[in-house]
Design a protein around this motif. Structure first.
Motif, short mmCIF file in Angstrom:
data_model
loop_
_atom_site.label_atom_id
_atom_site.label_comp_id
_atom_site.label_asym_id
_atom_site.label_seq_id
_atom_site.Cartn_x
_atom_site.Cartn_y
_atom_site.Cartn_z
N GLN A 188 0.82 -1.19 0.00
CA GLN A 188 0.00 0.00 0.00
C GLN A 188 0.86 1.24 0.00
O GLN A 188 1.92 1.29 0.62
CB GLN A 188 -0.90 0.03 1.25
CG GLN A 188 -1.97 -1.03 1.29
CD GLN A 188 -3.15 -0.69 0.39
OE1 GLN A 188 -3.19 0.39 -0.19
NE2 GLN A 188 -4.09 -1.60 0.26
N VAL A 189 0.41 2.24 -0.75
CA VAL A 189 1.09 3.52 -0.81
C VAL A 189 0.18 4.59 -0.24
O VAL A 189 -1.01 4.63 -0.54
CB VAL A 189 1.45 3.88 -2.26
CG1 VAL A 189 2.04 5.28 -2.34
CG2 VAL A 189 2.42 2.86 -2.84
N GLN A 190 0.73 5.41 0.61
CA GLN A 190 -0.01 6.55 1.15
C GLN A 190 0.59 7.84 0.60
O GLN A 190 1.80 8.02 0.62
CB GLN A 190 0.04 6.58 2.68
CG GLN A 190 -0.66 5.41 3.36
CD GLN A 190 0.18 4.15 3.36
OE1 GLN A 190 1.38 4.19 3.62
NE2 GLN A 190 -0.45 3.01 3.06
N LEU A 191 -0.28 8.70 0.12
CA LEU A 191 0.13 10.02 -0.37
C LEU A 191 -0.57 11.06 0.50
O LEU A 191 -1.80 11.11 0.53
CB LEU A 191 -0.26 10.21 -1.83
CG LEU A 191 0.35 9.24 -2.83
CD1 LEU A 191 -0.14 9.54 -4.24
CD2 LEU A 191 1.86 9.28 -2.79
N VAL A 192 0.23 11.86 1.17
CA VAL A 192 -0.32 12.88 2.07
C VAL A 192 -0.04 14.25 1.48
O VAL A 192 1.11 14.66 1.36
CB VAL A 192 0.29 12.76 3.48
CG1 VAL A 192 -0.28 13.85 4.38
CG2 VAL A 192 -0.01 11.38 4.06
N GLU A 193 -1.11 14.94 1.11
CA GLU A 193 -1.02 16.26 0.50
C GLU A 193 -1.22 17.34 1.55
O GLU A 193 -1.96 17.15 2.51
CB GLU A 193 -2.07 16.42 -0.60
CG GLU A 193 -1.91 15.43 -1.73
CD GLU A 193 -3.24 14.98 -2.30
OE1 GLU A 193 -3.29 14.60 -3.48
OE2 GLU A 193 -4.24 15.00 -1.55
N SER A 194 -0.59 18.47 1.31
CA SER A 194 -0.77 19.62 2.20
C SER A 194 -0.52 20.89 1.41
O SER A 194 0.06 20.86 0.33
CB SER A 194 0.16 19.54 3.40
OG SER A 194 1.50 19.53 2.98
N GLY A 195 -0.97 22.01 1.98
CA GLY A 195 -0.67 23.31 1.39
C GLY A 195 -1.82 24.00 0.70
O GLY A 195 -1.68 25.15 0.26
N GLY A 196 -2.95 23.34 0.58
CA GLY A 196 -4.09 23.99 -0.05
C GLY A 196 -4.69 25.06 0.85
O GLY A 196 -4.29 25.21 2.00
N GLY A 197 -5.64 25.80 0.29
CA GLY A 197 -6.29 26.83 1.09
C GLY A 197 -6.94 27.88 0.23
O GLY A 197 -7.13 27.70 -0.98
N LEU A 198 -7.28 28.99 0.87
CA LEU A 198 -7.92 30.12 0.21
C LEU A 198 -6.89 31.22 -0.02
O LEU A 198 -6.15 31.58 0.90
CB LEU A 198 -9.06 30.64 1.08
CG LEU A 198 -9.74 31.94 0.62
CD1 LEU A 198 -10.44 31.73 -0.71
CD2 LEU A 198 -10.72 32.41 1.69
N VAL A 199 -6.85 31.73 -1.24
CA VAL A 199 -5.90 32.79 -1.57
C VAL A 199 -6.56 33.78 -2.51
O VAL A 199 -7.46 33.42 -3.27
CB VAL A 199 -4.63 32.17 -2.20
CG1 VAL A 199 -4.94 31.49 -3.53
CG2 VAL A 199 -3.52 33.19 -2.35
N HIS A 200 -6.11 35.03 -2.45
CA HIS A 200 -6.64 36.05 -3.35
C HIS A 200 -6.04 35.90 -4.74
O HIS A 200 -4.92 35.37 -4.88
CB HIS A 200 -6.32 37.44 -2.81
CG HIS A 200 -7.02 37.77 -1.54
ND1 HIS A 200 -8.38 37.62 -1.37
CD2 HIS A 200 -6.56 38.25 -0.35
CE1 HIS A 200 -8.72 37.99 -0.16
NE2 HIS A 200 -7.63 38.37 0.48
N PRO A 201 -6.72 36.38 -5.74
CA PRO A 201 -6.13 36.37 -7.09
C PRO A 201 -4.78 37.09 -7.10
O PRO A 201 -4.62 38.14 -6.46
CB PRO A 201 -7.16 37.13 -7.93
CG PRO A 201 -8.46 36.88 -7.23
CD PRO A 201 -8.11 36.87 -5.77
N GLY A 202 -3.83 36.48 -7.79
CA GLY A 202 -2.47 37.01 -7.82
C GLY A 202 -1.58 36.46 -6.73
O GLY A 202 -0.36 36.68 -6.75
N GLY A 203 -2.16 35.75 -5.80
CA GLY A 203 -1.40 35.18 -4.69
C GLY A 203 -0.69 33.89 -5.05
O GLY A 203 -0.74 33.43 -6.20
N SER A 204 -0.06 33.30 -4.04
CA SER A 204 0.72 32.08 -4.24
C SER A 204 0.38 31.04 -3.18
O SER A 204 -0.02 31.38 -2.07
CB SER A 204 2.22 32.39 -4.15
OG SER A 204 2.63 33.30 -5.16
N LEU A 205 0.54 29.80 -3.59
CA LEU A 205 0.43 28.66 -2.67
C LEU A 205 1.47 27.64 -3.08
O LEU A 205 1.85 27.56 -4.26
CB LEU A 205 -0.95 28.02 -2.73
CG LEU A 205 -2.12 28.70 -2.03
CD1 LEU A 205 -3.41 27.96 -2.34
CD2 LEU A 205 -1.90 28.79 -0.54
#
Length: 119
Positions: free
Chosen positions: A1-18
């Motif tokens: 089994q492989v587990q993939l754990v994602e992080s870093g998403g969220g709400l940002v204004h146009p022109g912003g970065s994530l």
């Protein structure tokens, strides 16, 4: 089994970065491709970017020049730096890896992380 754990998403204004991260663990033998896909409401899942074990990258035309994919093979981790974000980048972003063993290829998917670009 492989587990993939994602992080870093969220709400940002146009022109912003994530910056998204995805760490793979479990049964890891030989990761060939690491990539990011996204799916917006009412739309099909589409490739955003992928990176091969040798470093070659592919990007969707809609994100070229704004997004950068990178991988850390020692950590089995893939990153997606997203700059100059637009409302149309709003979607659930999924991490995907492809492993090769012999003549077979094995794909694994993360659970997804929400990215919302809104003022």
């Amino acid at each position: 089994q492989v587990q993939l754990v994602e992080s870093g998403g969220g709400l940002v204004h146009p022109g912003g970065s994530l910056r998204l991260s995805c760490a793979a663990s479990g049964t890891i033998f030989s990761i060939n491709i690491m990539g990011w896909y996204r799916q917006a409401p009412g739309k099909e899942r589409e490739l955003v970017a992928r990176i091969y074990s040798g470093g070659i990258t592919n990007y969707a035309d809609s994100v070229k020049g704004r997004f950068t994919i990178a991988r850390d093979n020692a950590k089995n981790t893939v990153y997606l730096q997203m700059n100059s974000l637009k409302p149309e980048d709003t979607a659930v972003y999924y991490c995907q890896i492809s492993q090769i063993r012999g003549l077979s290829s094995y794909e694994s998917w993360g659970q997804g992380t929400q990215v919302t670009v809104s003022s």
